[in-house]
Design an enzyme around this catalytic site. Sequence first.
Site, PDB file in Angstrom:
ATOM      1  N   ASP A 108       0.820  -1.213   0.000  1.00 14.96           N
ATOM      2  CA  ASP A 108       0.000   0.000   0.000  1.00 14.96           C
ATOM      3  C   ASP A 108       0.851   1.259   0.000  1.00 14.96           C
ATOM      4  O   ASP A 108       2.025   1.250   0.396  1.00 14.96           O
ATOM      5  CB  ASP A 108      -0.957   0.002   1.193  1.00 14.96           C
ATOM      6  CG  ASP A 108      -0.246  -0.046   2.540  1.00 14.96           C
ATOM      7  OD1 ASP A 108       0.780  -0.743   2.648  1.00 14.96           O
ATOM      8  OD2 ASP A 108      -0.717   0.619   3.485  1.00 14.96           O
ATOM      9  N   GLU A 173       0.485  -1.357   5.774  1.00 16.36           N
ATOM     10  CA  GLU A 173       1.540  -0.784   6.611  1.00 16.36           C
ATOM     11  C   GLU A 173       1.324   0.700   6.838  1.00 16.36           C
ATOM     12  O   GLU A 173       1.586   1.218   7.927  1.00 16.36           O
ATOM     13  CB  GLU A 173       2.905  -1.026   5.943  1.00 16.36           C
ATOM     14  CG  GLU A 173       4.114  -0.674   6.827  1.00 16.36           C
ATOM     15  CD  GLU A 173       4.538   0.785   6.770  1.00 16.36           C
ATOM     16  OE1 GLU A 173       5.361   1.204   7.602  1.00 16.36           O
ATOM     17  OE2 GLU A 173       4.046   1.535   5.885  1.00 16.36           O
TER      18      GLU A 173
END
Length: 452
Positions: A108, A173
């Site tokens: 991400d 994350e």
Amino acid sequence: MIEIQTLKYGKLIVFLLLCFCAGVWGRGPEDLEENPAVQRFRTYLRIRTVQPEPDYLSAINFLLGQAKEIGLSTRTFEFVPKKPILLTTWKGSSKEKLQSVILNSHMDVVPVEEEKWKYPPFDAEMDEDGNIFARGSQDMKVVGIMYLEAIRILKSKGWVPVRDVHVLWVPDEEVGGDDGWGKFSVSKEFEELNASIVLDEGSISSSGDKYIAINGEKNMWWLVITAKGETGHGSIYFENSAAENMFKSIASINAFRDSQMALVRAGEKSSEEVVSVNSVFLKSGLPTSDGFTMNIQPSVVEAGFDVRIPPSKEMAALMKKRVVEEWAPKNRNMSFYFTSQSETRDGEVPLTTADDSNPWWFLLRTAVSKFNATLTPRITGGATDSSFVRMHGVDAFGITAIQNVPSLLHNHNEYMNGYEFLKGINVVVEIIDRFGSFSGSRQSYQIQRSSM
């Protein structure tokens, strides 16, 4: 006439020499446009894995294709729906149960303000200097692709690791990692990997003679302070109003912040050694359709702060005392809470030993030394997936093997230089080679060192 022709002939020779030199030494993007590794990198960058709705499915499909092409086995897990984890594995040759190496990468990326970018942030446009503009080009899609390209090179040479090498692709994350590494770190799947070392994202080096290895993180507090007081007409003075008390606290926080910054400016301490405090929101007032009510004083004011503390329980205790007594004292009708805090072990944020007593540090240091570079350990203020790893007693270093590029993590116009990307792949090849060739353990390594 002869002199003029000679002069023209001499100019022609100079022109041809300049053209030749430009071909040899120039850094035009044509060679990068044709480079397969660069093109695979740009393809990955174009996948919109941007929070809060990352397209993990497209990313996983792309990575599965790359793993199959390279010859890595794959497994996928989904501890939380629509938040997949992909594990790609290169099986080691040893018959012994050697602990594995994990190369970690989160898929991400953080949101963007598209209007403030030079190029569309998910087009992976490349300029005349070979700079590739895209969200995730530094944080951290570059690291994940360098892992795969390095393994591609090692496999083409016929090299095989003695221990299992895993490349792990995780979600979320950038929003704390709880649904990614947080779930994975307490799973039987992670336990079965029997990991000894995890490599994760690190810091880019602005110079060409060193690399930075993150061996720990500051203690992260996302602190919310609330002040309460009387409400009433905007023209009336109230003793200890909510806004007055909050601004007293903000003044105290800013004074402390200035004192920490002054230590860094004076060279008395590094940024890793001081506490960082930054305001992230201030919330108050009665909203209207076009603004706020201007003649009512608010009864509640809230303010949020991102606080990062050097990783010792003594420092954490001092900061907690400061919050209780100065920043949110009860006698001013104030309170506080944390929306998130770093996990600790016995009050300490775990660190990974960053000296030659640790074989993984030694191997990492000697790998980068092959490129005439030194390795510098650093405590980072940012939070990464490595925090979950260290909490389980596994060594973790964060290293982004990139030099000579300004750090633009989470910034507008984030970019990665294609030439530095290709150079970084060679560094990662050397790291994986050394890690994957090491057949000892930390204990056997230390015994061997003590007998020398």
